[in-house]
Design an enzyme around this catalytic site. Structure first.
Site, PDB file in Angstrom:
ATOM      1  N   ASP A  31       0.765  -1.496  -0.210  1.00 55.90           N
ATOM      2  CA  ASP A  31      -0.505  -0.150  -0.373  1.00 55.90           C
ATOM      3  C   ASP A  31       0.171   1.709   0.097  1.00 55.90           C
ATOM      4  O   ASP A  31       1.275   1.671   1.095  1.00 55.90           O
ATOM      5  CB  ASP A  31      -0.871   0.294   1.240  1.00 55.90           C
ATOM      6  CG  ASP A  31      -2.114   1.142   0.892  1.00 55.90           C
ATOM      7  OD1 ASP A  31      -2.637   2.149   0.697  1.00 55.90           O
ATOM      8  OD2 ASP A  31      -3.248   0.077   1.433  1.00 55.90           O
ATOM      9  N   SER A  82      -7.434   4.115  -1.386  1.00 53.00           N
ATOM     10  CA  SER A  82      -6.700   2.530  -1.045  1.00 53.00           C
ATOM     11  C   SER A  82      -8.260   2.394  -1.921  1.00 53.00           C
ATOM     12  O   SER A  82      -8.583   0.671  -1.352  1.00 53.00           O
ATOM     13  CB  SER A  82      -6.428   2.381   0.442  1.00 53.00           C
ATOM     14  OG  SER A  82      -5.036   2.685   0.039  1.00 53.00           O
ATOM     15  N   ASP A 134     -10.492  -2.927   6.588  1.00 55.14           N
ATOM     16  CA  ASP A 134      -9.489  -1.636   5.760  1.00 55.14           C
ATOM     17  C   ASP A 134      -9.905  -1.937   4.321  1.00 55.14           C
ATOM     18  O   ASP A 134     -10.236  -2.777   3.804  1.00 55.14           O
ATOM     19  CB  ASP A 134      -8.065  -2.036   5.976  1.00 55.14           C
ATOM     20  CG  ASP A 134      -7.644  -0.040   6.001  1.00 55.14           C
ATOM     21  OD1 ASP A 134      -8.549   0.662   6.557  1.00 55.14           O
ATOM     22  OD2 ASP A 134      -6.473  -0.617   5.365  1.00 55.14           O
ATOM     23  N   ARG A 147     -15.908   3.459   2.602  1.00 57.66           N
ATOM     24  CA  ARG A 147     -14.706   2.474   3.434  1.00 57.66           C
ATOM     25  C   ARG A 147     -14.336   2.672   5.176  1.00 57.66           C
ATOM     26  O   ARG A 147     -14.389   1.099   5.303  1.00 57.66           O
ATOM     27  CB  ARG A 147     -13.399   2.964   3.092  1.00 57.66           C
ATOM     28  CG  ARG A 147     -13.240   4.510   3.193  1.00 57.66           C
ATOM     29  CD  ARG A 147     -12.054   4.360   2.619  1.00 57.66           C
ATOM     30  NE  ARG A 147     -10.738   4.292   3.401  1.00 57.66           N
ATOM     31  CZ  ARG A 147      -9.330   4.074   3.228  1.00 57.66           C
ATOM     32  NH1 ARG A 147      -9.131   4.235   2.310  1.00 57.66           N
ATOM     33  NH2 ARG A 147      -8.658   3.819   3.727  1.00 57.66           N
ATOM     34  N   GLU A 322      -1.230  -7.965   1.676  1.00 57.41           N
ATOM     35  CA  GLU A 322      -1.006  -6.967   1.849  1.00 57.41           C
ATOM     36  C   GLU A 322      -0.115  -6.020   2.261  1.00 57.41           C
ATOM     37  O   GLU A 322      -0.067  -6.179   3.732  1.00 57.41           O
ATOM     38  CB  GLU A 322      -2.738  -5.646   2.090  1.00 57.41           C
ATOM     39  CG  GLU A 322      -2.481  -3.863   1.793  1.00 57.41           C
ATOM     40  CD  GLU A 322      -3.568  -3.641   2.709  1.00 57.41           C
ATOM     41  OE1 GLU A 322      -3.457  -2.494   2.626  1.00 57.41           O
ATOM     42  OE2 GLU A 322      -3.528  -3.901   3.853  1.00 57.41           O
ATOM     43  N   ASP A 327       2.192   2.566   3.478  1.00 62.08           N
ATOM     44  CA  ASP A 327       1.259   3.770   3.430  1.00 62.08           C
ATOM     45  C   ASP A 327       0.791   4.858   4.766  1.00 62.08           C
ATOM     46  O   ASP A 327       1.350   5.441   4.856  1.00 62.08           O
ATOM     47  CB  ASP A 327      -0.170   3.302   2.366  1.00 62.08           C
ATOM     48  CG  ASP A 327      -1.588   4.333   2.836  1.00 62.08           C
ATOM     49  OD1 ASP A 327      -1.417   4.897   1.776  1.00 62.08           O
ATOM     50  OD2 ASP A 327      -2.307   4.338   4.100  1.00 62.08           O
ATOM     51  N   LYS A 328       0.476   3.709   5.680  1.00 54.95           N
ATOM     52  CA  LYS A 328      -0.027   3.512   7.047  1.00 54.95           C
ATOM     53  C   LYS A 328       0.836   4.897   7.764  1.00 54.95           C
ATOM     54  O   LYS A 328       0.441   5.383   8.180  1.00 54.95           O
ATOM     55  CB  LYS A 328      -0.545   3.592   8.098  1.00 54.95           C
ATOM     56  CG  LYS A 328      -2.069   2.654   7.781  1.00 54.95           C
ATOM     57  CD  LYS A 328      -2.810   0.993   7.916  1.00 54.95           C
ATOM     58  CE  LYS A 328      -3.548   1.114   7.484  1.00 54.95           C
ATOM     59  NZ  LYS A 328      -5.002   1.878   7.555  1.00 54.95           N
ATOM     60  N   HIS A 331       1.546   8.319   5.852  1.00 55.06           N
ATOM     61  CA  HIS A 331       0.828   9.239   6.539  1.00 55.06           C
ATOM     62  C   HIS A 331       1.378   9.718   7.366  1.00 55.06           C
ATOM     63  O   HIS A 331       0.596  10.979   7.614  1.00 55.06           O
ATOM     64  CB  HIS A 331      -1.155   8.962   6.529  1.00 55.06           C
ATOM     65  CG  HIS A 331      -1.544   8.195   5.162  1.00 55.06           C
ATOM     66  ND1 HIS A 331      -1.833   9.000   4.770  1.00 55.06           N
ATOM     67  CD2 HIS A 331      -2.409   7.087   4.575  1.00 55.06           C
ATOM     68  CE1 HIS A 331      -2.695   8.262   3.535  1.00 55.06           C
ATOM     69  NE2 HIS A 331      -2.919   7.590   3.555  1.00 55.06           N
ATOM     70  N   HIS A 370      -1.337   3.268  -4.803  1.00 56.64           N
ATOM     71  CA  HIS A 370      -0.904   3.896  -4.921  1.00 56.64           C
ATOM     72  C   HIS A 370      -0.096   4.715  -5.036  1.00 56.64           C
ATOM     73  O   HIS A 370       0.841   4.553  -3.926  1.00 56.64           O
ATOM     74  CB  HIS A 370      -2.251   5.512  -4.926  1.00 56.64           C
ATOM     75  CG  HIS A 370      -2.271   4.968  -3.423  1.00 56.64           C
ATOM     76  ND1 HIS A 370      -1.664   5.769  -2.143  1.00 56.64           N
ATOM     77  CD2 HIS A 370      -3.581   4.175  -2.760  1.00 56.64           C
ATOM     78  CE1 HIS A 370      -2.059   5.437  -1.311  1.00 56.64           C
ATOM     79  NE2 HIS A 370      -2.954   4.498  -0.826  1.00 56.64           N
ATOM     80  N   HIS A 421      -1.646  11.138  -0.088  1.00 53.68           N
ATOM     81  CA  HIS A 421      -1.526  10.354  -1.392  1.00 53.68           C
ATOM     82  C   HIS A 421      -1.026  10.796  -2.156  1.00 53.68           C
ATOM     83  O   HIS A 421      -1.417  12.673  -2.803  1.00 53.68           O
ATOM     84  CB  HIS A 421      -2.650   9.612  -1.824  1.00 53.68           C
ATOM     85  CG  HIS A 421      -3.393   8.384  -0.816  1.00 53.68           C
ATOM     86  ND1 HIS A 421      -4.649   7.946  -1.016  1.00 53.68           N
ATOM     87  CD2 HIS A 421      -2.217   7.611   0.367  1.00 53.68           C
ATOM     88  CE1 HIS A 421      -4.869   6.656  -0.306  1.00 53.68           C
ATOM     89  NE2 HIS A 421      -4.136   7.413   0.614  1.00 53.68           N
TER      90      HIS A 421
END
Lengths: 457, 457
Positions: A31, A82, A134, A147, A322, A327-328, A331, A370, A421
């Site tokens: 991710d 996502s 998620d 989501r 995954e 990603d997390k 962020h 992404h 993102h």
């Protein structure tokens, strides 16, 4: 009357067709794993001249991400989330941000690759370091318009610190919908579902009294809640593993928990950008995250999933794995967390490639959903000779790498608590089975078609 | 006595060996052309669902950039400049920032692919939209310790607005060196050298009276200074084209010359980031840059170069074509400029592929030298539901694309007048001739080896 030779020939044919039938797909999603993240991890884990396991994959492609607005016009939106990207991969439908397995504008449920595979008698598995509810894992086996509708208590008027964030009333069972993501996963028929998100399985199912976890068990899942239970679970059961209340803890963190920090310009520099001086964040190392202790690794979860999906299976399987926290952690401006998570992806990939070595009809694909905010920027500005204060307007982590150099990672897409993102196309890697099946440039929904065609669905 | 058939066979063999000898390489470098830049250009020029000519290339790879510090330790530096990256590509040597065709620490001259090709009797050409003395073109045919030593008057105590920026005294002819970049290019023996940078050819050569331009003419170059002169130049002359004092004007610019701008937070928001509101920069279109009128396009320069390099040439050629202002416009936070420049690269690539179609032994490679600052960020924050002001701490251009959507491009690597480069690995594209010659992952100096081996040097 058949001779022995005829029998042997027939047997060979039967075996060959079984092997052909038992085609498997292992799809690994990093991710937010764009080329910045891959390079940052390569430099840290293998050194600038080293190579990742990813780098040894024989097939490489670029994937253009497609997103549209949530109307029937479906106008292009250039940066995804996502939810819509996983929906693209899982269903082949270009959708709008926040949507899980549903279409933009008209909110149709789009059939997922997991549903198609199950219907054809293949086994299916989903493994993640995020909550299993998620966006990425959910999009392979659930359908909701938002989501955030992860459990029965989060379907209407969802709020965060009193900020209203909407809901998905149309997805309530009372409205004829399929219910929350957790409720849908409980009856998804997945053979393996491993990750975090235990808290989403505690509430009672809509219109019932038992918890979502209990509903999953009633539907045939064996439930495990720790690494020990995972590794000791009965070999033949369908398995639901929930190893943390929400996202699983990550493996690495910044020294003493540090993350990217702001430069501190002097008073004079605040008056004019070329005056005075600036204090940059102190360099730091990455260190093991104590909270990770006892958490199953992505590789361990992948190994358990592969064993269960392949045992006595003549029909094949689809497994999505995954690595969510690249990603997390980006962020949250925590580069060490992203690096440790990419290391986890590398280990899971090693398991996938080992499996494929002994099961040659296994297509292994690795991609990102992404791009992300992190940028590898100069530790010393390329304009340093100008001898004026030069620093990021965002937040920077200056990491001392194992090879002893300084690597600066910049986060500056916004001033909010979480970075945005970004919109660049993302890398796709494949094993030799992918050769001829994946063009050097594809659009993200093509991934659905490639997997579906390979599995003959 | 040889039969007709023997003769025909011998003739075929001779022709075949001539074709094999006449191997050509066209290496196109998009300066700073990373996946963010490629995606931004794709979205603008072809639409989100469209594809660039780049995307149709059959071979794709990722290139890890290698840079070291300027000591004999050669410790890794994770973000490059265009001097050391072009030196990697042109010579196979990993070097330090600012160096042109010279090694880190011990300042050796590294033999370039142009010099090797010339020595073997191949023709050579360099085409760029930058000054021909700029870092990328210079590294293919010159050797100095500091990229700023572009002409005889910029060799010692170079200053910019009274800021001392060093020099390269050791490279002075008086010190036994080869002189400035322009002086070296004048006697480089290149068959074609086209671009900007006329001002660097005006000064007198070191220790002489004639200008560098005159020195180039005395060494056999025909000098052209306009698009008309370029298109009308004698077909058989070695050609030096200088079409602007410095970098060539770019094709596109922001509406009314606008570039990326700062968000304007309200007073209340300056007190707390979640209070008040923010005014984002007005959306804008891209428009033709009036200053581009009369400038030869990169395609026109490439076409002239290809015609001259290939005419009556049984031995083959090496041509480097640089689209320089993807990078230069990104430094200046001008996304429309970068987009127009990538469009120029696409047109030059079309010419290269056309040429290769009729000259099948032509290896066409396209790559970037390093990543750049620009990021495609959400036009509407992915956290917009939180209903608080969210904006970049850097500078943003909000571009209305031809397909009618809003594309935001963020520049936030520093608060200096020019953005930094970034460190991500970069894309590499090849035509079918590259198949089997380029692995899916390489290090940048491998490009030198690939080209050298292909040309049999």
């Amino acid at each position: 009357m058949p001779t022995l030779r005829h029998l042997a020939s027939a047997l060979t044919l039967t075996l060959a067709s079984q092997v052909a039938d038992a085609a498997n797909v292992i799809l690994i999603i990093g991710d937010g794993m764009d080329d910045q993240q891959v390079t940052i991890a390569r430099n840290y884990l293998q050194g600038a001249r080293g190579q990742l396991l990813l780098d040894t994959m024989p097939v490489r492609s670029a994937v253009q991400i497609l997103t549209v607005d949530d109307t029937m016009d479906r106008r292009p939106v250039y940066v995804a989330d996502s939810a819509n990207t996983a929906t693209s991969i899982a269903t082949g439908e270009v959708s709008s941000r926040g949507r899980i397995g549903t279409t933009a504008g008209d909110d149709r449920d789009a059939e997922t690759i997991v549903e198609l595979a199950r219907a054809a008698g293949l086994r299916t598995g989903v493994v993640t370091t995020a909550s299993v509810t998620d966006a990425t894992p959910a999009s392979f086996a659930a359908h909701v318009s938002n989501r955030m509708c992860e459990n029965p208590d989060a379907m209407v008027d969802i709020t965060y610190h009193d900020i209203p964030l909407g809901g998905c009333e149309d997805d309530l069972k009372a409205a004829g919908g399929p219910g929350s993501i957790a409720e849908q996963l409980a009856v998804s028929g997945l053979d393996v579902l491993l990750g975090g998100g235990a808290k989403h399985f505690d509430p009672a199912v809509e219109g019932g009294e038992q918890s979502v976890a209990r509903a999953a068990q009633l539907d045939g899942f064996s439930l495990v809640r720790s690494r020990e239970e995972l590794l000791g679970a009965p070999a033949d059961a369908r398995l639901l593993g929930l190893f943390a209340p929400s996202t699983l803890p990550v493996r690495l963190r910044g020294e003493d928990g540090r993350e990217a920090e702001a430069a501190k310009p002097s008073l004079l520099n605040r008056l004019h950008r070329y005056l005075g001086d600036v204090t940059l964040p102190e360099p730091m190392t990455c260190e093991p995250n104590p909270a990770f202790d006892g958490t199953p690794s992505l590789k361990e979860m992948t190994d358990v999933a592969l064993a269960r999906l392949s045992a006595d299976n003549e029909r094949g399987f689809f497994l999505m794995v995954e690595s969510a926290s690249i990603d997390k952690q980006a962020h949250e401006r925590k580069p060490c967390g992203s690096i440790g998570e990419l290391q986890q992806l590398e280990e899971a990939l090693a398991s996938a490639l080992d499996f494929a070595a002994s099961h040659p009809d296994t297509l292994v694909l690795v991609t990102a959903d992404h791009s992300q905010a992190a940028q590898l920027v100069p530790a010393t500005s390329i304009f340093a000779k100008y001898n004026v204060p030069i620093y990021s307007p965002g937040l920077v982590a200056r990491i001392i790498t194992p090879e002893g150099s300084l690597m600066s990672v910049n986060y500056a897409t916004n001033q909010f608590s979480h970075e945005e993102h970004t919109g660049a196309s993302v890398p796709l890697y494949g094993n030799a089975v992918a050769d001829g099946r994946v063009a050097p440039f594809i659009r993200q929904p093509d991934l659905f078609t490639i997997v579906r065609d390979y599995l003959g669905l």
